[in-house]
Each structure stands twice: as C-alpha cells, then as structure tokens.
Design a protein around this motif. Sequence first.
Motif, PDB file in Angstrom:
ATOM      1  N   ALA A 123      -4.616   3.805  -6.527  1.00  0.00           N
ATOM      2  CA  ALA A 123      -4.365   3.326  -7.892  1.00  0.00           C
ATOM      3  C   ALA A 123      -4.550   1.809  -7.960  1.00  0.00           C
ATOM      4  O   ALA A 123      -5.111   1.287  -8.926  1.00  0.00           O
ATOM      5  CB  ALA A 123      -2.972   3.727  -8.354  1.00  0.00           C
ATOM      6  N   LEU A 124      -4.108   1.106  -6.926  1.00  0.00           N
ATOM      7  CA  LEU A 124      -4.305  -0.347  -6.899  1.00  0.00           C
ATOM      8  C   LEU A 124      -5.790  -0.696  -6.941  1.00  0.00           C
ATOM      9  O   LEU A 124      -6.190  -1.675  -7.558  1.00  0.00           O
ATOM     10  CB  LEU A 124      -3.690  -0.952  -5.633  1.00  0.00           C
ATOM     11  CG  LEU A 124      -2.168  -1.095  -5.561  1.00  0.00           C
ATOM     12  CD1 LEU A 124      -1.747  -1.596  -4.178  1.00  0.00           C
ATOM     13  CD2 LEU A 124      -1.648  -2.039  -6.643  1.00  0.00           C
ATOM     14  N   GLU A 131       1.958   9.963  -1.384  1.00  0.00           N
ATOM     15  CA  GLU A 131       2.252   9.006  -2.438  1.00  0.00           C
ATOM     16  C   GLU A 131       1.790   7.587  -2.059  1.00  0.00           C
ATOM     17  O   GLU A 131       1.265   6.861  -2.901  1.00  0.00           O
ATOM     18  CB  GLU A 131       3.757   9.019  -2.701  1.00  0.00           C
ATOM     19  CG  GLU A 131       4.122   8.573  -4.091  1.00  0.00           C
ATOM     20  CD  GLU A 131       5.633   8.384  -4.237  1.00  0.00           C
ATOM     21  OE1 GLU A 131       6.401   8.932  -3.416  1.00  0.00           O
ATOM     22  OE2 GLU A 131       6.009   7.671  -5.169  1.00  0.00           O
ATOM     23  N   ASP A 132       1.982   7.210  -0.794  1.00  0.00           N
ATOM     24  CA  ASP A 132       1.520   5.895  -0.340  1.00  0.00           C
ATOM     25  C   ASP A 132       0.016   5.758  -0.551  1.00  0.00           C
ATOM     26  O   ASP A 132      -0.474   4.733  -1.028  1.00  0.00           O
ATOM     27  CB  ASP A 132       1.827   5.677   1.153  1.00  0.00           C
ATOM     28  CG  ASP A 132       3.327   5.647   1.456  1.00  0.00           C
ATOM     29  OD1 ASP A 132       4.116   5.304   0.564  1.00  0.00           O
ATOM     30  OD2 ASP A 132       3.697   5.977   2.607  1.00  0.00           O
ATOM     31  N   ASN A 182      -0.792   5.508  -4.257  1.00  0.00           N
ATOM     32  CA  ASN A 182      -0.465   4.176  -4.772  1.00  0.00           C
ATOM     33  C   ASN A 182      -1.577   3.179  -4.465  1.00  0.00           C
ATOM     34  O   ASN A 182      -1.947   2.360  -5.302  1.00  0.00           O
ATOM     35  CB  ASN A 182       0.827   3.648  -4.140  1.00  0.00           C
ATOM     36  CG  ASN A 182       2.061   4.287  -4.743  1.00  0.00           C
ATOM     37  OD1 ASN A 182       2.017   4.845  -5.843  1.00  0.00           O
ATOM     38  ND2 ASN A 182       3.166   4.230  -4.022  1.00  0.00           N
ATOM     39  N   LYS A 183      -2.088   3.248  -3.252  1.00  0.00           N
ATOM     40  CA  LYS A 183      -3.139   2.301  -2.860  1.00  0.00           C
ATOM     41  C   LYS A 183      -4.435   2.582  -3.612  1.00  0.00           C
ATOM     42  O   LYS A 183      -5.134   1.648  -4.020  1.00  0.00           O
ATOM     43  CB  LYS A 183      -3.388   2.395  -1.346  1.00  0.00           C
ATOM     44  CG  LYS A 183      -2.245   1.840  -0.512  1.00  0.00           C
ATOM     45  CD  LYS A 183      -2.276   0.322  -0.475  1.00  0.00           C
ATOM     46  CE  LYS A 183      -1.017  -0.252   0.128  1.00  0.00           C
ATOM     47  NZ  LYS A 183      -1.175  -1.612   0.631  1.00  0.00           N
ATOM     48  N   ASN A 196     -10.772  -4.178   1.096  1.00  0.00           N
ATOM     49  CA  ASN A 196     -10.073  -4.455  -0.157  1.00  0.00           C
ATOM     50  C   ASN A 196      -8.601  -4.043  -0.133  1.00  0.00           C
ATOM     51  O   ASN A 196      -7.787  -4.581  -0.861  1.00  0.00           O
ATOM     52  CB  ASN A 196     -10.744  -3.720  -1.319  1.00  0.00           C
ATOM     53  CG  ASN A 196     -12.219  -3.987  -1.398  1.00  0.00           C
ATOM     54  OD1 ASN A 196     -13.027  -3.250  -0.836  1.00  0.00           O
ATOM     55  ND2 ASN A 196     -12.578  -5.064  -2.063  1.00  0.00           N
ATOM     56  N   GLU A 197      -8.306  -3.053   0.679  1.00  0.00           N
ATOM     57  CA  GLU A 197      -6.911  -2.607   0.780  1.00  0.00           C
ATOM     58  C   GLU A 197      -6.602  -2.209   2.211  1.00  0.00           C
ATOM     59  O   GLU A 197      -7.506  -2.153   3.071  1.00  0.00           O
ATOM     60  CB  GLU A 197      -6.616  -1.436  -0.173  1.00  0.00           C
ATOM     61  CG  GLU A 197      -5.886  -1.835  -1.458  1.00  0.00           C
ATOM     62  CD  GLU A 197      -4.637  -2.696  -1.231  1.00  0.00           C
ATOM     63  OE1 GLU A 197      -3.995  -2.567  -0.162  1.00  0.00           O
ATOM     64  OE2 GLU A 197      -4.308  -3.499  -2.111  1.00  0.00           O
ATOM     65  N   TYR A 198      -5.322  -1.913   2.451  1.00  0.00           N
ATOM     66  CA  TYR A 198      -4.873  -1.658   3.811  1.00  0.00           C
ATOM     67  C   TYR A 198      -3.695  -0.702   3.753  1.00  0.00           C
ATOM     68  O   TYR A 198      -2.721  -0.958   3.059  1.00  0.00           O
ATOM     69  CB  TYR A 198      -4.422  -2.976   4.429  1.00  0.00           C
ATOM     70  CG  TYR A 198      -4.421  -3.015   5.932  1.00  0.00           C
ATOM     71  CD1 TYR A 198      -5.461  -3.618   6.628  1.00  0.00           C
ATOM     72  CD2 TYR A 198      -3.374  -2.448   6.655  1.00  0.00           C
ATOM     73  CE1 TYR A 198      -5.458  -3.676   8.026  1.00  0.00           C
ATOM     74  CE2 TYR A 198      -3.363  -2.494   8.045  1.00  0.00           C
ATOM     75  CZ  TYR A 198      -4.410  -3.116   8.728  1.00  0.00           C
ATOM     76  OH  TYR A 198      -4.407  -3.169  10.093  1.00  0.00           O
ATOM     77  N   LEU A 199      -3.812   0.413   4.448  1.00  0.00           N
ATOM     78  CA  LEU A 199      -2.723   1.382   4.502  1.00  0.00           C
ATOM     79  C   LEU A 199      -2.370   1.621   5.967  1.00  0.00           C
ATOM     80  O   LEU A 199      -3.256   1.850   6.789  1.00  0.00           O
ATOM     81  CB  LEU A 199      -3.171   2.694   3.834  1.00  0.00           C
ATOM     82  CG  LEU A 199      -2.144   3.818   3.707  1.00  0.00           C
ATOM     83  CD1 LEU A 199      -0.970   3.413   2.815  1.00  0.00           C
ATOM     84  CD2 LEU A 199      -2.810   5.079   3.135  1.00  0.00           C
ATOM     85  N   PHE A 216       1.605   7.488   6.841  1.00  0.00           N
ATOM     86  CA  PHE A 216       1.780   7.249   5.411  1.00  0.00           C
ATOM     87  C   PHE A 216       1.985   8.587   4.713  1.00  0.00           C
ATOM     88  O   PHE A 216       1.686   9.635   5.282  1.00  0.00           O
ATOM     89  CB  PHE A 216       0.544   6.541   4.844  1.00  0.00           C
ATOM     90  CG  PHE A 216      -0.737   7.290   5.087  1.00  0.00           C
ATOM     91  CD1 PHE A 216      -1.194   8.238   4.183  1.00  0.00           C
ATOM     92  CD2 PHE A 216      -1.470   7.066   6.252  1.00  0.00           C
ATOM     93  CE1 PHE A 216      -2.376   8.939   4.427  1.00  0.00           C
ATOM     94  CE2 PHE A 216      -2.655   7.763   6.494  1.00  0.00           C
ATOM     95  CZ  PHE A 216      -3.108   8.705   5.582  1.00  0.00           C
TER      96      PHE A 216
END
Lengths: 276, 121
Positions: free
Chosen positions: B116-117, B109-110, B113-114, B99-102, B106
């Motif tokens: 939170a998304l 905060e990065d 942020n993810k 669903n997401e990618y970091l 990082f």
Amino acid sequence: MVTFSISPADFDYIRDFVKRRSAIVLDDGKEYLVESRLLQVARKRSLTSLEELMSKLRSGMDKSLLESVVDAMTTNETSWFRDLHPFQVLKERILPEMCNGSNPKKELNIWSAACSSGQEPYTIAMIIKDYFPMREGWDVKILGCDLSAEMISRARAGLYSKLEINRGLPAMLMVKYFQQDGRNARIKDDIMKMVTFRQMNLVEQWPFLPKMDVIFLRNVMIYFTPQVKKEILRKARAVLKPGGYLFLGAAETTINLDDSFEVLRLNKTTCYRVRT
Amino acid sequence: MKALIVDDSSTLRMFVRKMLKGQGFETIEAADGKEALERLAEAGGANVALVDWNMPVMNGYDFVCAVRALPEHNDMFIMMVTTESELDKVAQALEAGANEYLMKPFTKEDLENKLALLGVL
Ligand SMILES: C[S@@+](CC[C@H](N)C(=O)[O-])C[C@H]1O[C@@H](n2cnc3c(N)ncnc32)[C@H](O)[C@@H]1O
Ligand SMILES: [Mg+2]
C-alpha cells in the motif's frame, strides 16, 4: 508452578472493575484472555496463585496492582501509518490548509488520544518534519496520551523491535529517523522531542488540554458502550478548535452518536468536523 | 499488476505467491538474481519486485544494482524482503535503488501495508 482457572465470580469481578476504571467491556467468552493476562500480572509480581492475586485486588490496598490489572486488559495493537489514508489526508490536505496563513498564531496542536506505544504520534511527527519543515516561529505540539502507564513509558522510550518496525513504517523514514540500538531501532531525538506523552484516562475527568487542530481518537472507542462513546465525543468536541479535524478508527464513527459532527469523506478516508 | 518474487526458498515464494494472488496479482518467480533478470526480460517487466537479499549465484543486492542499470525497468518498484534487519542494510538497499524494505518474518498484513505504501495495492 502457577495454576489458574478463573471462576465465574472472579471473572465478573474483574470485568466490572475494568469497566468502571477504563470503560473497556470484556464480553462473555473472554475468560481465557482475562486469565492469561492476569497470569502475566501475577508473574511480574511474583504472586503464586489466582486466589492471592484476587484477594489482593479485592482488598483494594495495592493501587499499583489495580492499575496493572486494568493496564493488562488493554489491547495495544498499533502500527505506523495505520490505514495509511488518514495520514495522507493529514499531509496533503489538512496541514497545507492549516499552514496557509489562516493560522496567524502559527500554532499547531495535534492530539493522539489513545496512542499505545507511540507509533501514531510519531508517525504524525515524521510527516510534519518531512513535509512541513516549520518556518521560523511555528509552534507545533503533538500530544500522545494513553490509559496504560506501560504503553506511555514505552512510547517515551521510543525503542522498537524489529517486528514493530516492520509494521507500516516506510523504509525511507526508518533510515532517516531511527538508529540501531542492539537488535532494536530507536527513534531519533529530533522526532522524539516533537511529541509529549502523558498518561490519561478518557473516561475520567480530562485534564486541561490546549485547543486541538487535529485529534486522532482511533481504535479505542470500539471497546466502549454507546453511552461512553457519546460522552467522549462530546468532550472531544469541546477540545477541538473550530474547523479542526477528528479522525476515528476505520470501524468507528460519530454517526448516531453525536450529530454535531459532520462527516467528511476525503480520498479514501473519513474524518469529522464540528458543524458550523 | 504483475509481481516478480525472487527468493531461494521455494516455501517463502509459495507463501508470498499465495498472498499476492489473493490480491489479484499475476506472479513470476526466480530463485536467484540472475534467474530473476532472465524472467524479467522474458516477461517484459513487472510492476513490483519482491527481492530476498541472501541467495546463491546472484544475491538480491547485486540484482537491485543490475536492474537499476536497465532503463526499461525504471518504473518497477523494488522491495527487499529479507532477514537482514540492520538499519545499515536498509540504507544500503535504498541507495542501490530499492523502494521499500520488509524484514522476515512478516505477516500478510505487514506485506499488504508495504504494498500500500508503494501504491500498488
Ligand atoms: C488498539 S490501541 C490503538 C492505538 C492507536 N490509536 C491506533 O489506532 O493504532 C487502543 C489503546 O487505547 C488505550 N485505552 C483503552 N482504554 C482507554 C481509556 N479509557 N483511556 C485512554 N486510553 C485507553 C489502550 O491502552 C490502547 O493502547
Ligand atoms: Mg535467502
């Protein structure tokens, strides 16, 4: 070897000058920051000492040097979907409201007034592209402005490092709206062409601007004195359409600065509208 | 909120664990995809999984494919956390069900942020 150690007189000169040109206030204790940023400017211009840089500056002959020094004093930190909630409110409430027939001209103007390297206006563009595929005849304009010429040219280029891409950009949008460019990611043309960029100083006379439906004026007034904030809010008010929305940074407000704005708390964010 | 941290680097796991605990998460950990499937079964699921790509035994991509084949973990969000930073890889991970990618490295905060998304923070 470039050696620097800024004198109190030079520091005062720089901060007066930067304040006059940009309204950015450099407090006591920022000597180190100022010095290291001057160092960057000197390096780029192959100047070998602080004295040389300062005397060129003081002569006022080199306009582009003056501009570079002010530019170097700006803080350009930004991210995609910064603070998230303002963009959710834009998507879930403001855009639907503005596209529901109350807008017979089918025109939408959105302004990112201190856009740094472009993440804010491009975030807005991606939201509009994704959730409001504009029907025939809609005219959507997103304007991104910043004092920094360097930031404006970076924003126009639309090229972002891996570190920048990592900051708040949803993976879905990364894949959909960016393409690999060496080790960087470049925003695709369809998003890029939704945004126009221009250099603009918020504390000088504003150029002619179209009436705005939404203004993002975020994380820039924090650097200014209350008097400058008041003046900018007054001008923003004049540019905002009746019923239009203003977003400020999380640490900024109109309260005690401009009572013509009403404060709206929507979900987890705050935005402002001119009282009617 | 329960988070599963899957990475063969114990240093990275510790870093992420500290951040997540600071945000009130309960955490479980695994050093590869196979172990992650076991931990997940033991724990009866998690709200979010943070998954490295390159690991021995079973890599992160294979883990995503495996876990997405299990209906009981349908609701679990998966975020890849990896040095792989080509957009092709991001696309590949999303297609497999992430669903997401970091990207590594990082900042705290990065990561926030993810999360939170994904709506888990
Ligand atoms: C911290 S960034 C904020 C970027 C974006 N709005 C956000 O919230 O992420 C502040 C920006 O304001 C710009 N800025 C500073 N003084 C300005 C002025 N007088 N006029 C226009 N822009 C200015 C800086 O160049 C910088 O890019
Ligand atoms: Mg690894």
